[in-house]
Scaffold this motif. Structure first.
Motif, PDB file in Angstrom:
ATOM      1  N   ASP A 102       0.612  -1.086  -0.242  1.00  0.00           N
ATOM      2  CA  ASP A 102      -0.479  -0.328   0.192  1.00  0.00           C
ATOM      3  C   ASP A 102       1.211   1.258  -0.064  1.00  0.00           C
ATOM      4  N   ALA A 103       1.894   1.044  -0.429  1.00  0.00           N
ATOM      5  CA  ALA A 103       3.064   2.111  -0.148  1.00  0.00           C
ATOM      6  C   ALA A 103       2.899   2.825  -0.788  1.00  0.00           C
ATOM      7  N   THR A 104       2.730   4.412  -1.160  1.00  0.00           N
ATOM      8  CA  THR A 104       2.951   5.380  -1.669  1.00  0.00           C
ATOM      9  C   THR A 104       4.031   6.902  -2.071  1.00  0.00           C
ATOM     10  N   ILE A 105       4.713   6.540  -2.939  1.00  0.00           N
ATOM     11  CA  ILE A 105       6.056   7.276  -3.226  1.00  0.00           C
ATOM     12  C   ILE A 105       5.869   8.103  -3.351  1.00  0.00           C
ATOM     13  N   ASN A 106       6.556   9.558  -2.883  1.00  0.00           N
ATOM     14  CA  ASN A 106       6.329  11.032  -3.121  1.00  0.00           C
ATOM     15  C   ASN A 106       7.781  11.398  -3.536  1.00  0.00           C
ATOM     16  N   ILE A 107       7.341  12.106  -4.448  1.00  0.00           N
ATOM     17  CA  ILE A 107       9.098  12.790  -4.454  1.00  0.00           C
ATOM     18  C   ILE A 107       8.941  14.327  -4.588  1.00  0.00           C
ATOM     19  N   VAL A 108       9.385  14.607  -3.117  1.00  0.00           N
ATOM     20  CA  VAL A 108       9.604  15.651  -3.481  1.00  0.00           C
ATOM     21  C   VAL A 108      11.376  17.160  -3.811  1.00  0.00           C
ATOM     22  N   ARG A 109      10.577  17.931  -4.553  1.00  0.00           N
ATOM     23  CA  ARG A 109      11.554  18.512  -4.627  1.00  0.00           C
ATOM     24  C   ARG A 109      10.920  19.758  -4.036  1.00  0.00           C
ATOM     25  N   GLU A 110      12.256  20.961  -3.991  1.00  0.00           N
ATOM     26  CA  GLU A 110      11.487  22.547  -3.159  1.00  0.00           C
ATOM     27  C   GLU A 110      10.760  21.903  -2.205  1.00  0.00           C
ATOM     28  N   TYR A 111      10.675  21.043  -1.198  1.00  0.00           N
ATOM     29  CA  TYR A 111       9.189  20.730  -0.057  1.00  0.00           C
ATOM     30  C   TYR A 111       8.589  20.407  -0.911  1.00  0.00           C
ATOM     31  N   ASP A 112       7.836  20.435  -1.694  1.00  0.00           N
ATOM     32  CA  ASP A 112       6.706  20.226  -2.487  1.00  0.00           C
ATOM     33  C   ASP A 112       6.431  18.936  -3.133  1.00  0.00           C
ATOM     34  N   VAL A 113       5.974  17.916  -2.652  1.00  0.00           N
ATOM     35  CA  VAL A 113       5.204  17.175  -3.580  1.00  0.00           C
ATOM     36  C   VAL A 113       5.115  17.347  -4.803  1.00  0.00           C
ATOM     37  N   ALA A 114       6.470  16.541  -5.962  1.00  0.00           N
ATOM     38  CA  ALA A 114       6.503  17.023  -6.973  1.00  0.00           C
ATOM     39  C   ALA A 114       5.693  15.650  -7.858  1.00  0.00           C
ATOM     40  N   GLU A 115       6.235  14.219  -7.392  1.00  0.00           N
ATOM     41  CA  GLU A 115       4.634  13.682  -8.022  1.00  0.00           C
ATOM     42  C   GLU A 115       4.630  12.905  -6.780  1.00  0.00           C
ATOM     43  N   LYS A 116       4.251  11.339  -7.202  1.00  0.00           N
ATOM     44  CA  LYS A 116       2.806  10.985  -6.548  1.00  0.00           C
ATOM     45  C   LYS A 116       2.864   9.329  -6.973  1.00  0.00           C
ATOM     46  N   HIS A 117       3.056   8.514  -6.903  1.00  0.00           N
ATOM     47  CA  HIS A 117       2.866   7.132  -7.820  1.00  0.00           C
ATOM     48  C   HIS A 117       3.112   6.003  -6.691  1.00  0.00           C
ATOM     49  N   ARG A 118       2.016   5.367  -6.610  1.00  0.00           N
ATOM     50  CA  ARG A 118       2.139   3.697  -5.697  1.00  0.00           C
ATOM     51  C   ARG A 118       3.025   2.981  -6.754  1.00  0.00           C
ATOM     52  N   VAL A 119       3.185   2.414  -5.350  1.00  0.00           N
ATOM     53  CA  VAL A 119       4.150   0.446  -5.745  1.00  0.00           C
ATOM     54  C   VAL A 119       3.208   0.131  -7.017  1.00  0.00           C
ATOM     55  N   GLU A 120       4.070  -0.306  -7.757  1.00  0.00           N
ATOM     56  CA  GLU A 120       3.411  -2.218  -8.320  1.00  0.00           C
ATOM     57  C   GLU A 120       3.666  -2.754  -8.315  1.00  0.00           C
ATOM     58  N   ARG A 121       3.795  -4.658  -8.100  1.00  0.00           N
ATOM     59  CA  ARG A 121       3.530  -5.747  -8.336  1.00  0.00           C
ATOM     60  C   ARG A 121       4.701  -6.188  -9.294  1.00  0.00           C
ATOM     61  N   PRO A 122       6.076  -5.910  -9.424  1.00  0.00           N
ATOM     62  CA  PRO A 122       6.024  -6.088 -10.452  1.00  0.00           C
ATOM     63  C   PRO A 122       6.636  -7.989 -11.361  1.00  0.00           C
ATOM     64  N   GLU A 123       6.841  -8.557 -12.242  1.00  0.00           N
ATOM     65  CA  GLU A 123       6.301 -10.131 -12.488  1.00  0.00           C
ATOM     66  C   GLU A 123       7.291 -10.528 -11.784  1.00  0.00           C
ATOM     67  N   GLU A 124       8.676 -10.157 -11.571  1.00  0.00           N
ATOM     68  CA  GLU A 124       9.938 -10.928 -11.579  1.00  0.00           C
ATOM     69  C   GLU A 124      11.127  -9.778 -10.530  1.00  0.00           C
ATOM     70  N   VAL A 125      11.380 -10.423  -9.820  1.00  0.00           N
ATOM     71  CA  VAL A 125      12.633  -9.813  -8.847  1.00  0.00           C
ATOM     72  C   VAL A 125      14.178 -10.284  -8.932  1.00  0.00           C
ATOM     73  N   VAL A 126      14.689  -8.789  -9.716  1.00  0.00           N
ATOM     74  CA  VAL A 126      16.291  -9.418 -10.015  1.00  0.00           C
ATOM     75  C   VAL A 126      17.087  -9.107  -9.214  1.00  0.00           C
ATOM     76  N   GLY A 127      17.842  -9.755  -8.532  1.00  0.00           N
ATOM     77  CA  GLY A 127      19.283  -9.171  -7.386  1.00  0.00           C
ATOM     78  C   GLY A 127      18.918  -8.133  -6.021  1.00  0.00           C
ATOM     79  N   VAL A 128      18.094  -9.146  -5.487  1.00  0.00           N
ATOM     80  CA  VAL A 128      17.066  -8.132  -4.804  1.00  0.00           C
ATOM     81  C   VAL A 128      17.393  -9.288  -3.913  1.00  0.00           C
ATOM     82  N   LEU A 129      16.656 -10.428  -3.581  1.00  0.00           N
ATOM     83  CA  LEU A 129      16.398 -11.784  -2.800  1.00  0.00           C
ATOM     84  C   LEU A 129      17.110 -12.597  -2.624  1.00  0.00           C
ATOM     85  N   SER A 130      17.194 -13.655  -0.988  1.00  0.00           N
ATOM     86  CA  SER A 130      18.257 -14.698  -1.345  1.00  0.00           C
ATOM     87  C   SER A 130      17.152 -15.421  -1.420  1.00  0.00           C
TER      88      SER A 130
END
Ligand code: CTP
Ligand code: ZN
Length: 154
Positions: A81-109
């Motif tokens: 449910d995470a929301t990603i807020n990209i902040v530039r000069e104190y303002d929220v310039a972009e807001k997006h949700r995380v999306e479930r990827p089809e695969e995850v490479v190089g992150v999990l063991s």
């Protein structure tokens, strides 16, 4: 007014705010992002703070770093449910949700000690993301839905 941002503890100037993280998952999120503070990054973490939307949430504020969509999509495994807020000069310039990827490479063991990705071969781990967990593309080991607390980062 001009001091507004300074009066509100924790507002960041430039960077990323990861909001609505599943309660208790903030440190896993940092581990997945490979952020441990040793690089001197300015990071604020709030854990189990009240949230209207998800009851209790964690929140992370990372000064000076804009996370890419690819980086944040991996977080959907532990914080859907995470929301990603990209902040530039104190303002929220972009807001997006995380999306479930089809695969995850190089992150999990892979938890399988005999898996080629856990031996000393230069093979990156690769997991297919399923509805109820993730599956190792090399040995087929399935880590089921409740894997969040067992997640191991390479
Ligand atoms: N934030 C911050 N520093 C800024 C701007 C925003 O730390 N300079 C944080 C806010 O405290 C909030 C998040 O980024 O936790 C999102 O900000 P905003 O979109 O303004 O808040 P809401 O509208 O409440 O967000 P949402 O609708 O996603 O809940
Ligand atoms: Zn494996």
């Amino acid at each position: 007014m001009t001091d507004d941002h300074q009066l509100r503890v924790g507002k960041i100037r430039n960077g990323t705010v990861i909001d609505h993280v599943t309660g208790g998952q903030a440190l896993t999120v940092l581990a997945i992002l490979d952020i441990d503070g040793s690089g001197g990054e300015e990071i604020s973490v709030g854990m189990n703070v009240p949230s209207d939307r998800i009851g209790r949430k964690d929140i992370l504020k990372i000064e000076g770093r804009e996370l890419s969509q690819e980086e944040v999509d991996v977080l959907s495994l532990v914080a859907p449910d995470a929301t990603i807020n990209i902040v530039r000069e104190y303002d929220v310039a972009e807001k997006h949700r995380v999306e479930r990827p089809e695969e995850v490479v190089g992150v999990l063991s892979c938890p399988n000690a005999n898996c080629i990705t856990t031996e000393r071969e230069p093979v990156e781990s690769r997991f297919a993301v399923l509805a109820d967990g993730v599956r190792c593309a090399y040995c087929g080991t399935l880590i089921r839905e409740a894997f969040a607390d067992r997640i191991e980062v390479e």
